[in-house]
Structure formats: C-alpha cells, structure tokens
Scaffold this motif. Structure first.
Motif, short mmCIF file in Angstrom:
data_model
loop_
_atom_site.label_atom_id
_atom_site.label_comp_id
_atom_site.label_asym_id
_atom_site.label_seq_id
_atom_site.Cartn_x
_atom_site.Cartn_y
_atom_site.Cartn_z
N ALA A 86 15.87 71.34 45.41
CA ALA A 86 16.27 71.39 46.83
C ALA A 86 16.44 72.83 47.28
O ALA A 86 16.33 73.76 46.47
N SER A 87 16.72 72.99 48.58
CA SER A 87 16.85 74.32 49.18
C SER A 87 15.55 75.11 48.95
O SER A 87 15.59 76.29 48.59
N ASP B 297 13.02 67.20 53.60
CA ASP B 297 14.43 67.52 53.77
C ASP B 297 14.71 67.69 55.26
O ASP B 297 14.66 68.80 55.80
N ARG C 168 12.38 76.96 50.29
CA ARG C 168 12.19 77.71 51.53
C ARG C 168 10.74 78.14 51.76
O ARG C 168 10.38 78.48 52.88
N ARG D 204 19.33 78.94 47.87
CA ARG D 204 20.67 79.55 48.02
C ARG D 204 20.99 80.45 46.84
O ARG D 204 21.77 81.40 46.97
N PHE E 149 19.93 73.78 44.04
CA PHE E 149 19.57 74.47 45.29
C PHE E 149 18.95 75.84 44.99
O PHE E 149 19.66 76.83 44.81
N LYS F 116 24.41 60.33 48.30
CA LYS F 116 24.48 61.73 47.87
C LYS F 116 25.95 62.14 47.79
O LYS F 116 26.70 61.96 48.76
N THR G 275 12.23 68.46 47.37
CA THR G 275 12.52 68.10 48.75
C THR G 275 12.31 69.34 49.61
O THR G 275 12.86 70.40 49.34
N ASN H 32 21.33 65.86 54.81
CA ASN H 32 22.68 66.35 54.47
C ASN H 32 23.45 66.46 55.78
O ASN H 32 22.85 66.33 56.87
O1 G3P Z 1 19.37 69.28 51.50
C1 G3P Z 1 19.82 70.29 50.67
C2 G3P Z 1 19.04 71.58 50.71
O2 G3P Z 1 17.68 71.33 50.64
C3 G3P Z 1 19.45 72.54 51.78
O3 G3P Z 1 18.59 73.63 51.88
O4 G3P Z 1 17.80 75.66 53.04
O5 G3P Z 1 20.04 74.69 53.66
O6 G3P Z 1 19.71 75.86 51.48
P1 G3P Z 1 19.06 75.02 52.55
#
Ligand code: G3P
Length: 217
Positions: free
Chosen positions: A163-164, A6, A166, A132, A129, A83, A183, A28
């Motif tokens: 996604a998202s 990502d 961490r 988040r 996500f 996307k 990702t 993104n």
């Molecule tokens: O690309 C989408 C996602 O992976 C964004 O992650 O850490 O900004 O919530 P984040």
C-alpha cells in the motif's frame, strides 16, 4: 500479483473494473472523507460494482469498538474485508474477527515485526505502506522483501498487500519483491500503460496503414 485500487471514488472504480484491471478495492478514512460520501453507502456501492475484496476500515481505536464496527461493516456485503490498524487492540480484533469468519486487512504496517504479529493473529492481508517510508528516507520496497521472506520461512498464508504506492516504479518493485497484491491510486494505474515508444510506434503504424488504402472490414 493482484491489482486493487486505492480510492473511494466510484467513477474511477467503475472505469477500472470495466477495463478488466481490478481484483479488489481498498479504502481508508482519509479517502472516504475526500469522496464526501456516506461511508456505509459508498462501501455498499463499491461492493456492488467489484466482486473482489473491498477493504473498509474501522474508526474505533479500542478492541470493543473495532469488534462492534467490524461486524457492522462485514454485514454490508459478502466481499467486505474489515481493515484494522496495527496496534495491540487491532491485532486482538484481527484474531477475534478471524475466528468469527470475518476477513481482515491489518493496515499502517511499517516494520517486519509488525507484519509477523499480524500473520500470527491470522490476518487475511497485511498492508505495509511503502510511500510513507520512502517519504522519511527509509526503504519501503525493502520492507516488502523482508515480509515476503519471513512469511515464506514459516508458510504464513497472510497476503502481502503493498500500500501507499505512489509511482509506476513502485508497482514494478513490489511485483519483483513478491507482493501478493498492490493497491494503487487510479492515476498511477492509468500511467502503467503509457510508454512514449508505444505512442510514437502506433502513430507510425496508423499513418502507414492509411497509406495502403486498405480496410480490414
Ligand atoms: O490506503 C492506504 C495507503 O495506500 C495510503 O497511501 O499515499 O496516503 O500514503 P498514502
């Protein structure tokens, strides 16, 4: 489970691809802004490095704009996945782009119902996500589990792209939950190989081997 990175940072993408760890890439608007690069140029460059799917996000929030931008993005390279956000317009664009043979990744998914709608519209990927949701004290991994069950109940072929992400723990958890793809930011991918016992064990082996005075070559 497939590994996507990502990021829009080409140096990280090259390094991870050379390590054999990369099945695809997601970007993104925030990641493109961070890279400071021209969007279409960077997407083309990423697609020339990684043969797998490369997600590039539309900027428009209206159906007509998404369609026009999606077609431009899809022409940048054969492996571009368009996307789109999980809105009514985005779902409509998902269906229409799919009918025109363009692969889609429906992003900003935060509920099982949203994921159900994306699958019904024929999305190639759904992007829930995790991080988040965790940020606001909800359970991102539970969302992946629920989507997995719903998709399996009805044999939807939309792939779950977690996604998202961490932390390394997130990677383990989404793999256990049955995500098709994770990702992951580059820094988290590098951490996956680390273990203090691997490090100390290797140091001991190197020391003991030197003590034998032998050479394999
Ligand atoms: O690309 C989408 C996602 O992976 C964004 O992650 O850490 O900004 O919530 P984040």
């Amino acid at each position: 489970m497939q590994f996507f990175v990502d990021t829009a940072e080409i140096a990280d993408i090259r390094k991870l691809y050379d390590m054999g760890l990369l099945d695809g890439v997601t970007t993104n608007p925030s990641l493109v802004a961070k890279s400071g690069r021209d969007f279409k140029e960077v997407v083309k460059e990423i697609c020339s490095v990684v043969p797998g799917p490369v997600s590039a996000e539309v900027a428009s929030t209206e159906f007509d704009g998404m369609m026009a931008e999606g077609k431009v993005l899809a022409k940048l390279a054969d492996n571009v996945v368009v996307k789109v956000p999980l809105t009514v317009d985005g779902l409509k664009a998902t269906k229409k782009l799919g009918a025109e043979g363009i692969k889609t990744n429906v992003t900003l998914c935060f509920s099982p119902n949203q994921a159900l709608l994306a699958a019904k519209c024929g999305a190639t990927y759904i992007s829930p996500f995790l991080g988040r949701l965790d940020d606001i004290n909800l359970d991102g991994v539970e969302l992946i589990e629920q989507i997995r069950q719903i998709y399996d109940n009805y044999n939807f072929t939309t792939q779950i792209l977690a996604a998202s992400i961490r932390t390394p723990n997130h990677v383990t958890q989404v793999a256990l939950a049955g995500a098709d793809v994770a990702t992951i930011p580059p820094a988290v991918i590098y951490k996956l190989a680390d273990h203090p016992l691997t490090k100390s064990g290797l140091e001991q082996f190197v020391k003991d081997w030197k003590g034998t005075g032998q050479s394999i070559l």
